[in-house]
Design an enzyme around this catalytic site. Structure first.
Site, mmCIF file in Angstrom:
data_model
loop_
_atom_site.group_PDB
_atom_site.id
_atom_site.type_symbol
_atom_site.label_atom_id
_atom_site.label_comp_id
_atom_site.label_asym_id
_atom_site.label_seq_id
_atom_site.Cartn_x
_atom_site.Cartn_y
_atom_site.Cartn_z
ATOM 1 N N GLN A 25 -4.884 -4.964 7.194
ATOM 2 C CA GLN A 25 -5.988 -5.859 6.804
ATOM 3 C C GLN A 25 -5.997 -7.142 7.644
ATOM 4 O O GLN A 25 -6.792 -8.044 7.359
ATOM 5 C CB GLN A 25 -5.866 -6.234 5.314
ATOM 6 N N ASP A 40 2.947 -4.466 7.902
ATOM 7 C CA ASP A 40 1.740 -3.649 7.759
ATOM 8 C C ASP A 40 0.537 -4.580 7.963
ATOM 9 O O ASP A 40 0.188 -5.370 7.079
ATOM 10 C CB ASP A 40 1.747 -3.021 6.357
ATOM 11 N N CYS A 63 -4.709 2.518 -3.651
ATOM 12 C CA CYS A 63 -3.425 2.971 -3.079
ATOM 13 C C CYS A 63 -2.295 1.971 -3.334
ATOM 14 O O CYS A 63 -1.398 1.812 -2.506
ATOM 15 C CB CYS A 63 -3.546 3.263 -1.589
ATOM 16 N N HIS A 93 0.877 -1.181 0.000
ATOM 17 C CA HIS A 93 0.000 0.000 0.000
ATOM 18 C C HIS A 93 0.914 1.231 0.000
ATOM 19 O O HIS A 93 2.021 1.180 0.556
ATOM 20 C CB HIS A 93 -0.830 -0.051 1.285
ATOM 21 N N LYS A 126 -10.562 -0.341 10.583
ATOM 22 C CA LYS A 126 -10.853 -1.522 9.761
ATOM 23 C C LYS A 126 -11.286 -2.701 10.624
ATOM 24 O O LYS A 126 -11.511 -3.803 10.130
ATOM 25 C CB LYS A 126 -9.622 -1.885 8.928
HETATM 26 N N1 PLP Z 1 -1.975 -0.735 4.502
HETATM 27 C C1 PLP Z 1 -2.983 -1.443 3.994
HETATM 28 C C2 PLP Z 1 -2.741 -2.838 3.526
HETATM 29 C C3 PLP Z 1 -4.253 -0.878 3.883
HETATM 30 O O1 PLP Z 1 -5.260 -1.585 3.374
HETATM 31 C C4 PLP Z 1 -4.449 0.451 4.337
HETATM 32 C C5 PLP Z 1 -5.768 1.105 4.190
HETATM 33 O O2 PLP Z 1 -6.526 0.802 3.301
HETATM 34 C C6 PLP Z 1 -3.366 1.141 4.886
HETATM 35 C C7 PLP Z 1 -2.145 0.519 4.944
HETATM 36 C C8 PLP Z 1 -3.518 2.533 5.410
HETATM 37 O O3 PLP Z 1 -4.333 2.552 6.516
HETATM 38 P P1 PLP Z 1 -4.801 3.926 7.192
HETATM 39 O O4 PLP Z 1 -5.342 4.764 6.070
HETATM 40 O O5 PLP Z 1 -5.833 3.515 8.169
HETATM 41 O O6 PLP Z 1 -3.587 4.544 7.815
#
Ligand code: PLP
Length: 404
Positions: A201, A198, A362, A121, A224
């Protein structure tokens, strides 16, 4: 498990959108919130609202107790050794940025390698691009195979002694791929690299044990997993957190301040300057209680059932391309329809009350890798139903007829 009853804990789901019952399949972007989380926020503001930590009056002590209790809940949820390893942040993005700024500025130097994957992401890519720019370190990526898994055959050549940072996504938000984070962290540790996962999910969806994974840092977002937006956490191995300089300067993160200099509190306070999102943290605690009352293993199994059904039914659609491995996969199916651009499809679905997400999610480099401008994505959580999957299939069939 009484899933129909559990669904009634989410008042938002019981509504019509454009004259149709809402089908909410955008859970990977943000989940819905159960009544108990909403009530925890209301209770805090109605009964206990005060600033935390410094207060010696009743409301401040109540707020502090409620706030600090959540650190332990998070630690237990993700298997941290101690609650001081949990730093509250705004979410995954902020957690990664904290490490990519503070850890990197102290420990990364020119020529070092930051090893990521081709499915990150932007939140776990751009902060490392910035860190590379600042330090002169070099970015490398484990490639993604056609089936949406990582090309692990490249590890022998990529995971070298030059790698000082290894970071990867636990469950891909664009493919559903579940990465072998434990094995990858073991490989990274063997070459002396720092590791960050990360978990945006993963937490609240599958059991997570940071000590079993063996990572140094683990980042996730509350929104989430049934908690409010704007709150999340960074897990950091305590010795590493202790070796790091503060991030933001301000109240709460200092012991003693003179006009010239300050000395800093131990972690996690060192990284939590200023008034935190107290209500958000309390909401996160309520979300964890709620998820535990169902059981993370039961949630994982329920999501796997719904995802399997959706994947099987969707693969029967004419002109559809499904991305990512069939199994195991996180609770989402990303797809491209020959006949419609994702944005057109998602708009069409919206007119039928179906919330999908369309675009690059993203992960622009990943879209380029798969030669698509973007995809449409249906993502599920435990409160979704088989009937909703069938309703989505009706709408997708209508869309195929409409756009062909
Ligand atoms: N990493 C992953 C795999 C994501 O799906 C997301 C959000 O969709 C993020 C990072 C970023 O999360 P946040 O916008 O809550 O900081």
């Amino acid at each position: 498990m009484d899933w129909p009853r559990i669904r009634t804990d989410f008042p938002i789901l019981d509504q019509q959108v454009h004259g149709h019952p809402l089908v909410y399949f955008d859970n990977a972007a943000s989940s819905q919130k159960p009544r108990s989380v909403i009530e925890a926020l209301v209770h805090y503001y109605q009964c206990d609202n005060a600033n935390v930590h410094r207060g010696l009056h009743e409301l401040s002590m109540r707020a502090t107790d409620a706030f600090e209790a959540v650190r332990g809940k998070v630690a237990r949820l993700i298997g941290a050794a101690r609650e001081e390893e949990i730093v509250f942040t705004r979410g995954t993005t902020e957690s990664v940025n904290l490490v990519a700024q503070i850890w990197a500025q102290q420990f990364l130097k020119a020529g070092d390698v930051i090893l990521l994957t081709g499915m990150e992401h932007h939140s776990n890519l751009v902060p490392w691009q910035l860190a590379a720019k600042r330090s002169g370190a070099v970015l490398k990526h484990i490639p993604v195979l056609e089936d949406g898994t990582l090309d692990l055959s490249t590890l022998d050549s990529l995971m070298t002694e030059q790698v000082k940072v290894f970071s990867c996504v636990h469950i891909s938000n664009s493919l559903g791929t579940m990465n072998p984070v434990r094995e990858l962290c073991a490989r990274a540790r063997a070459v002396g690299a720092m590791t960050l996962i990360d978990g945006a999910q993963a937490v609240g969806h599958v059991p997570v044990d940071v000590q079993a994974i063996g990572c140094d840092f683990y980042a996730f977002s509350g929104h989430k997993m049934c908690a409010p937006t704007g709150i999340g956490a960074l897990y950091g191995r305590y010795a590493l957190l202790e070796s790091m300089d503060p991030w933001h300067g301000g109240g709460e993160m200092i012991n003693r301040v003179t006009l010239e200099t300050s000395d800093y509190k131990a972690p996690p306070a060192r990284f939590e300057a200023g008034t935190p999102d107290i209500a958000g943290v309390i909401g996160l605690g309520a979300a964890i209680d709620y998820l535990n009352s169902i059981g993370i293993a039961a949630i994982e199994a329920r999501c796997a059932e719904l995802t399997k059904l959706a994947y099987t039914r969707m693969s029967e659609l004419p002109g559809i391309r499904l991305l990512g491995p069939e199994s195991p996969r996180g609770a989402l199916v990303a797809f491209a329809l020959e006949c419609a651009h994702p944005h057109d499809l998602v708009e069409f679905a919206n007119t039928q009350g179906l919330a999908l997400r369309g675009g690059h999610h993203c992960t622009q480099p990943l879209m380029k890798r798969f030669k698509v401008p973007g995809t449409s994505r249906a993502s599920f959580y435990f409160y979704n139903t088989e009937a909703e999957v069938e309703r989505m299939m009706d709408i997708l069939h209508q869309a195929v007829t409409f756009f062909s």
